[in-house]
Design an enzyme around this catalytic site. Structure first.
Site, PDB file in Angstrom:
ATOM      1  CG  HIS A 109      -2.220  -0.795   0.828  1.00  0.00           C
ATOM      2  ND1 HIS A 109      -2.278  -2.161   0.907  1.00  0.00           N
ATOM      3  CD2 HIS A 109      -3.419  -0.403   0.355  1.00  0.00           C
ATOM      4  CE1 HIS A 109      -3.469  -2.569   0.511  1.00  0.00           C
ATOM      5  NE2 HIS A 109      -4.185  -1.518   0.176  1.00  0.00           N
ATOM      6  CG  ASP A 173      -7.269   7.234   9.523  1.00  0.00           C
ATOM      7  OD1 ASP A 173      -7.295   7.218  10.764  1.00  0.00           O
ATOM      8  OD2 ASP A 173      -6.996   8.254   8.863  1.00  0.00           O
ATOM      9  CD  GLU A 286      -7.961  10.402  11.997  1.00  0.00           C
ATOM     10  OE1 GLU A 286      -8.445  10.667  10.882  1.00  0.00           O
ATOM     11  OE2 GLU A 286      -7.256   9.384  12.208  1.00  0.00           O
TER      12      GLU A 286
HETATM   13  P1  FAD Z   1       4.360  -1.915   1.927  1.00  0.00           P
HETATM   14  O1  FAD Z   1       3.867  -0.926   0.939  1.00  0.00           O
HETATM   15  O2  FAD Z   1       4.310  -3.330   1.538  1.00  0.00           O
HETATM   16  O3  FAD Z   1       5.847  -1.532   2.391  1.00  0.00           O
HETATM   17  C1  FAD Z   1       6.147  -0.216   2.796  1.00  0.00           C
HETATM   18  C2  FAD Z   1       7.646  -0.092   3.126  1.00  0.00           C
HETATM   19  O4  FAD Z   1       7.936  -0.859   4.275  1.00  0.00           O
HETATM   20  C3  FAD Z   1       8.565  -0.623   2.036  1.00  0.00           C
HETATM   21  O5  FAD Z   1       9.748   0.122   2.035  1.00  0.00           O
HETATM   22  C4  FAD Z   1       8.829  -2.038   2.459  1.00  0.00           C
HETATM   23  O6  FAD Z   1      10.042  -2.536   1.942  1.00  0.00           O
HETATM   24  C5  FAD Z   1       8.873  -1.885   3.972  1.00  0.00           C
HETATM   25  N1  FAD Z   1       8.425  -3.081   4.678  1.00  0.00           N
HETATM   26  C6  FAD Z   1       7.263  -3.748   4.533  1.00  0.00           C
HETATM   27  N2  FAD Z   1       7.208  -4.779   5.389  1.00  0.00           N
HETATM   28  C7  FAD Z   1       8.365  -4.754   6.097  1.00  0.00           C
HETATM   29  C8  FAD Z   1       8.906  -5.559   7.119  1.00  0.00           C
HETATM   30  N3  FAD Z   1       8.255  -6.600   7.592  1.00  0.00           N
HETATM   31  N4  FAD Z   1      10.140  -5.246   7.591  1.00  0.00           N
HETATM   32  C9  FAD Z   1      10.824  -4.185   7.130  1.00  0.00           C
HETATM   33  N5  FAD Z   1      10.361  -3.398   6.148  1.00  0.00           N
HETATM   34  C10 FAD Z   1       9.140  -3.671   5.647  1.00  0.00           C
HETATM   35  N6  FAD Z   1      -0.506   5.239   7.260  1.00  0.00           N
HETATM   36  C11 FAD Z   1      -0.678   5.713   8.488  1.00  0.00           C
HETATM   37  O7  FAD Z   1       0.283   5.881   9.234  1.00  0.00           O
HETATM   38  N7  FAD Z   1      -1.925   6.022   8.947  1.00  0.00           N
HETATM   39  C12 FAD Z   1      -3.041   5.824   8.209  1.00  0.00           C
HETATM   40  O8  FAD Z   1      -4.142   6.099   8.660  1.00  0.00           O
HETATM   41  C13 FAD Z   1      -2.881   5.294   6.911  1.00  0.00           C
HETATM   42  N8  FAD Z   1      -3.948   5.044   6.136  1.00  0.00           N
HETATM   43  C14 FAD Z   1      -3.768   4.504   4.910  1.00  0.00           C
HETATM   44  C15 FAD Z   1      -4.897   4.225   4.132  1.00  0.00           C
HETATM   45  C16 FAD Z   1      -4.754   3.662   2.893  1.00  0.00           C
HETATM   46  C17 FAD Z   1      -5.982   3.362   2.068  1.00  0.00           C
HETATM   47  C18 FAD Z   1      -3.462   3.416   2.377  1.00  0.00           C
HETATM   48  C19 FAD Z   1      -3.288   2.859   1.018  1.00  0.00           C
HETATM   49  C20 FAD Z   1      -2.337   3.705   3.132  1.00  0.00           C
HETATM   50  C21 FAD Z   1      -2.480   4.247   4.401  1.00  0.00           C
HETATM   51  N9  FAD Z   1      -1.385   4.539   5.202  1.00  0.00           N
HETATM   52  C22 FAD Z   1      -1.572   5.028   6.456  1.00  0.00           C
HETATM   53  C23 FAD Z   1      -0.017   4.363   4.709  1.00  0.00           C
HETATM   54  C24 FAD Z   1       0.555   3.036   5.151  1.00  0.00           C
HETATM   55  O9  FAD Z   1       0.806   3.014   6.525  1.00  0.00           O
HETATM   56  C25 FAD Z   1       1.900   2.764   4.475  1.00  0.00           C
HETATM   57  O10 FAD Z   1       1.781   2.877   3.088  1.00  0.00           O
HETATM   58  C26 FAD Z   1       2.386   1.369   4.827  1.00  0.00           C
HETATM   59  O11 FAD Z   1       3.698   1.209   4.367  1.00  0.00           O
HETATM   60  C27 FAD Z   1       1.506   0.344   4.207  1.00  0.00           C
HETATM   61  O12 FAD Z   1       1.806  -0.937   4.702  1.00  0.00           O
HETATM   62  P2  FAD Z   1       2.072  -2.086   3.661  1.00  0.00           P
HETATM   63  O13 FAD Z   1       2.024  -3.357   4.396  1.00  0.00           O
HETATM   64  O14 FAD Z   1       1.205  -1.962   2.495  1.00  0.00           O
HETATM   65  O15 FAD Z   1       3.583  -1.703   3.299  1.00  0.00           O
END
Ligand code: FAD
Length: 524
Positions: A109, A173, A286
């Protein structure tokens, strides 16, 4: 980028358990030779490659050379050791030092390819969560914490905790994000003013460093790695397990939205509510903006009030929505209405503009899922998302409002998506962690969550983001970006400011070959 047809041949070879090394050939012409003795099965079929090449942002498309679907942390450690040039696995010694990049991917994400590994290996953390024994989320006997596989989503942590009447204290969120993904950033939301971000509510981590060492760390054990990894953008290690703090879970929530036409009254009330320290204080706070040049979503309000709310927005051009929640359960049920009355009596809003919903705790936390379903149903989920998230110091919030909200946003012909706008406290953030925030006790979280598509052109939205950043720079408003993506080293140095040297030192300690999370573009 397109998928290299050689890769499916390689999958076939692996499946046939051929005796030659697995060849991962990327579009970048980096050949990665994984010896048989490494005992890793990587996916190179077009579907796996394509799924790992894109993310929620829908702006980048970066093919990895292969995807690893690990069934144990040891497999990830082996991959990283080999990527560092450890040849002890290669009995035939016909493999070369690969030096390929490695990125953990949770739910993908990210907004700008942060979880990608061009020509390298993407590690699918969901696989690891699925094979974690006895379960991806294990609540401790005394209920004070849960041990969680980092590839599990927050919604899974919540469900497992709720089964024992418990809950994490702070949430994003949206709950369908991986624990490792949000801990690599910060994990912020409406509970942060009270409990701090998700990175402040972790007791211990299992991390595989960029060198391939498996390390358990905590504030006392290998603190340099522990604090580095929290908010560390995946640069120092891959988190495989996180020990998350839990507390008693409420059962229901009074979910309140209060409308303001006056910005000063809105921020004054927000700031007062987050400064309260007694039991009366709200559990979540918020805020967001409703603008006449955007889509006014009135679905929260009773049907009978929806036209009134729309007229209000049209009359004032902008309405500020204060959003708070107060949790309760059977013990506090008899007093909850009185508590809400006491809490809201002294706020500066116009009578009649407060709206309350009474919902189960899980439904409240899972509220964005409904929005996702709605957007998916009209084809507006999988569109480009040029989101801009920034932290603005409280002392300059009036200037920011004048220059950005009134000066830029309201002057657009049309705005796209939701604009979040709420203050939070600095005192729950630990400065030893890698995450960066403004240097003031109170700062505002502002999210321009824009979607391209329809009448909203991607370039125009990007231009607006640039104008916002330029306005802050030119006005000396010292913002920090969140979920940022810089491509120039000087921007990263500016972002980390006094912490840049620590960041660099930790990189040299834990990932000296600079293999991890190349999609963040910090050390490329
Ligand atoms: P990924 O996109 O898979 O990875 C993100 C980064 O973290 C990359 O650099 C990856 O290499 C690294 N990573 C992933 N897993 C690990 C691991 N296990 N160890 C080390 N590194 C790792 N953020 C907020 O803080 N608050 C919110 O309310 C919020 N709302 C959101 C709502 C939506 C609809 C979306 C799309 C995003 C939102 N986000 C929010 C952002 C979100 O927290 C970040 O994009 C987060 O990285 C998403 O987690 P993911 O598992 O998809 O990570």
């Amino acid at each position: 980028m397109t998928t290299n047809p050689n890769l499916s041949l390689i999958t076939l070879m692996t499946l046939l358990m051929c005796l030659t090394p697995t060849l991962i050939k990327s579009d970048n012409d980096i050949d990665v030779l994984l010896p048989i003795s490494l005992n890793l099965t990587v996916l190179t079929d077009p579907f796996s490659i394509s799924a790992a090449s894109r993310d929620f942002g829908n702006v980048t498309d970066v093919n990895p050379g292969a995807v690893l679907c690990p069934s144990s942390p040891a497999e990830v450690a082996r991959l990283l050791r080999f990527a560092n040039g450890d040849f002890s696995y290669d009995r035939d010694s016909d493999t070369s030092s690969p030096g390929f990049k490695v990125a953990a991917r949770g739910q993908g994400h990210s907004l700008r390819g942060q979880a990608s590994a061009p020509g390298g290996v993407v590690v699918n953390m969901t696989c690891l969560a699925k094979t974690t024994k006895p379960a991806a989320v294990v609540v401790s006997a005394d209920g004070s914490y849960a041990d969680v596989a980092a590839g599990a989503m927050w919604v899974e942590v919540l469900e497992a905790a709720l089964a024992r009447g418990l809950s994490p204290v702070t949430f994003t969120d949206y709950l369908y994000l991986s624990v490792g993904g949000t801990l690599s950033n910060a994990g912020i939301g409406g509970q942060v003013f009270r409990h701090g971000p998700q990175i402040s509510n972790v007791h211990e981590l299992d991390v595989i460093t960029g060198k391939g060492d498996m390390v358990t760390c905590s504030p006392k054990l290998h603190p340099e790695l522990f604090y580095g990894v929290l908010g560390g953008l995946g640069q120092f290690g891959i988190i495989t397990r996180a020990r998350i703090a839990l507390d008693h879970a409420p059962t229901r929530v009074k979910w309140i939205r209060i409308l303001y036409s006056d910005f000063s009254a809105f921020t004054r009330d927000q700031e007062r509510l987050i400064s309260m320290a007694n039991d009366l204080r709200v559990d979540y706070l918020e805020g967001q903006l409703m603008m006449s040049n955007g889509i006014v979503d009135t679905s929260f309000f009773p049907l009978s009030d929806q036209t009134r709310v729309t007229s209000l927005v049209n009359d004032h051009r902008i309405i500020y929505v204060l959003e708070v929640a107060k949790y309760y359960d059977s013990t506090t049920l008899p007093i909850i209405d009185q508590v809400i009355d006491t809490l809201t009596r002294t706020l500066g809003f116009t009578p009649g503009l407060m709206f309350v919903q009474d919902v189960p705790y899980f439904d409240f936390l899972n509220r964005v899922r409904n929005e996702e379903d709605k957007l998916r149903s009209i084809g507006l989920w999988e569109v480009p998302h040029p989101w801009l998230n920034i932290f603005v110091p409280r002392s300059r919030i009036l200037d920011f409002h004048e220059g950005v909200i009134k000066g830029l946003l309201l002057n657009q012909t049309a705005t796209s998506g939701v604009t979040l706008f709420y203050p939070t406290n600095r005192n729950k953030w630990n400065n030893l962690m890698s995450a960066m925030i403004p240097d003031e006790d109170v700062f505002y979280v502002i999210g321009f969550l824009q979607s391209a598509g329809g009448s909203h052109n991607f370039e125009e939205l990007e231009n607006l983001n640039d104008k916002i950043i330029n306005f802050c720079d030119n006005s000396g408003i010292k913002i920090k970006e969140y979920l940022m993506h810089y491509t120039r080293k000087e921007d990263w140095m500016k972002h980390f400011g006094p912490k840049w040297n620590d960041f660099l030192r930790r990189k040299m300690m834990f990932d000296p070959e600079k293999l991890l999370s190349p999609g963040q573009d910090i050390f490329n």
